[in-house]
Design an enzyme around this catalytic site. Sequence first.
Site, mmCIF file in Angstrom:
data_model
loop_
_atom_site.group_PDB
_atom_site.id
_atom_site.type_symbol
_atom_site.label_atom_id
_atom_site.label_comp_id
_atom_site.label_asym_id
_atom_site.label_seq_id
_atom_site.Cartn_x
_atom_site.Cartn_y
_atom_site.Cartn_z
ATOM 1 N N ASN A 9 0.827 -1.019 -0.378
ATOM 2 C CA ASN A 9 -0.020 0.137 0.091
ATOM 3 C C ASN A 9 0.969 1.046 0.283
ATOM 4 O OD1 ASN A 9 -1.537 1.864 0.937
ATOM 5 N ND2 ASN A 9 -2.114 1.512 2.401
ATOM 6 N N TRP A 10 0.826 1.935 -1.272
ATOM 7 C CA TRP A 10 1.614 3.006 -1.596
ATOM 8 C C TRP A 10 0.988 3.959 -0.553
ATOM 9 C CZ3 TRP A 10 4.543 2.511 -6.974
ATOM 10 C CH2 TRP A 10 4.815 0.949 -7.227
ATOM 11 N N GLU A 94 -6.613 4.610 7.920
ATOM 12 C CA GLU A 94 -6.255 6.410 7.553
ATOM 13 C C GLU A 94 -7.346 6.718 6.705
ATOM 14 O OE1 GLU A 94 -2.524 5.396 5.438
ATOM 15 O OE2 GLU A 94 -1.606 5.022 7.733
ATOM 16 N N GLU A 162 -5.096 -4.896 10.475
ATOM 17 C CA GLU A 162 -3.688 -4.099 11.199
ATOM 18 C C GLU A 162 -4.227 -3.385 12.052
ATOM 19 O OE1 GLU A 162 -2.031 -3.025 6.815
ATOM 20 O OE2 GLU A 162 -4.178 -1.738 6.825
ATOM 21 N N GLY A 228 3.266 -1.192 4.468
ATOM 22 C CA GLY A 228 3.243 0.168 3.614
ATOM 23 C C GLY A 228 4.405 0.481 4.113
ATOM 24 N N GLY A 229 5.776 1.430 4.397
ATOM 25 C CA GLY A 229 6.602 1.757 4.434
ATOM 26 C C GLY A 229 7.511 1.013 3.548
HETATM 27 P P1 PGA Z 1 3.138 0.386 7.169
HETATM 28 O O1 PGA Z 1 1.708 0.574 7.195
HETATM 29 O O2 PGA Z 1 3.962 -1.092 6.801
HETATM 30 O O3 PGA Z 1 4.395 1.365 6.499
HETATM 31 O O4 PGA Z 1 2.696 0.250 9.111
HETATM 32 C C1 PGA Z 1 0.715 -0.505 6.711
HETATM 33 C C2 PGA Z 1 -0.928 -0.358 6.188
HETATM 34 O O5 PGA Z 1 -1.374 0.628 6.066
HETATM 35 O O6 PGA Z 1 -1.370 -0.493 5.232
#
Ligand code: PGA
Length: 247
Positions: A9-10, A94, A162, A228-229
């Site tokens: 997930n960018w 988010e 998550e 994510g990151g």
């Molecule tokens: P993160 O994000 O790996 O940067 O914690 C995960 C996500 O929000 O799907």
Amino acid sequence: MRERIVAGNWKMNLNKLSIKNFINDFPSLVADIKEVKNIIFPPYVYLYLFQEQDEIHYGGQNIYYEENGAFTSEISSGMLRDMGCKYVIVGHSERRHIFGEKNDLLNKKLQSALDNNLIPVFCIGETLKERKANRQFNVLETQLKEGLNGIKNIEKIIFAYEPVWAIGTGETATPEIAEGAHKFIREELNKLFSNAGENITILYGGSVKPQNTGSLIKMKNIDGFLVGGASLQPESFSEITRLSRED
Ligand code: PGA
């Protein structure tokens, strides 16, 4: 059999040049890994770069449930299909916590995705406050019940646990905490949909990186990751994919 998936997930990151480079470099790094499927969720405006290639599965980070109309800045399921997407994230934390998306809205989005042959990655998870109050299982139960209300074909949905306190914070759930939540989610799906949970892919998300992939993927109910990151660089994302091959 549950599908093993490592998705990226960018969010609102990267740009045209860095995405072109990723599309160029990534496929060769995972060419020998057949048992794990990668899916990338880039920002909408860069979806066309993925449409021009056929090696990386991709999807949208969100949708609105209406097909079209006066909904400034929103994107429909049909539009994502039009751009070659097969997947869409629904209910990312988010979206829930920064943009106030509630279970009944997410329910409509799930239905819209399924009606348009998009595979939703449906995210659920508790906040730190909810976990501290020991309410995590109630929260997951409500998110599942209300989010999936009236949905028939849940076998088409990929789930992602998550925990909000682990996203982008560097703090990962321990394998035991994550496994406890995954097991609970699978049991809930079994209860709600006559044992359908056994074949459903449930991803873990929240500060996944190459260093913690191995211990998490060993868990019986963790079928892959939403990253994510660490999905922003081909090297770390391919490493997580490689480490996700075996239990
Ligand atoms: P993160 O994000 O790996 O940067 O914690 C995960 C996500 O929000 O799907």
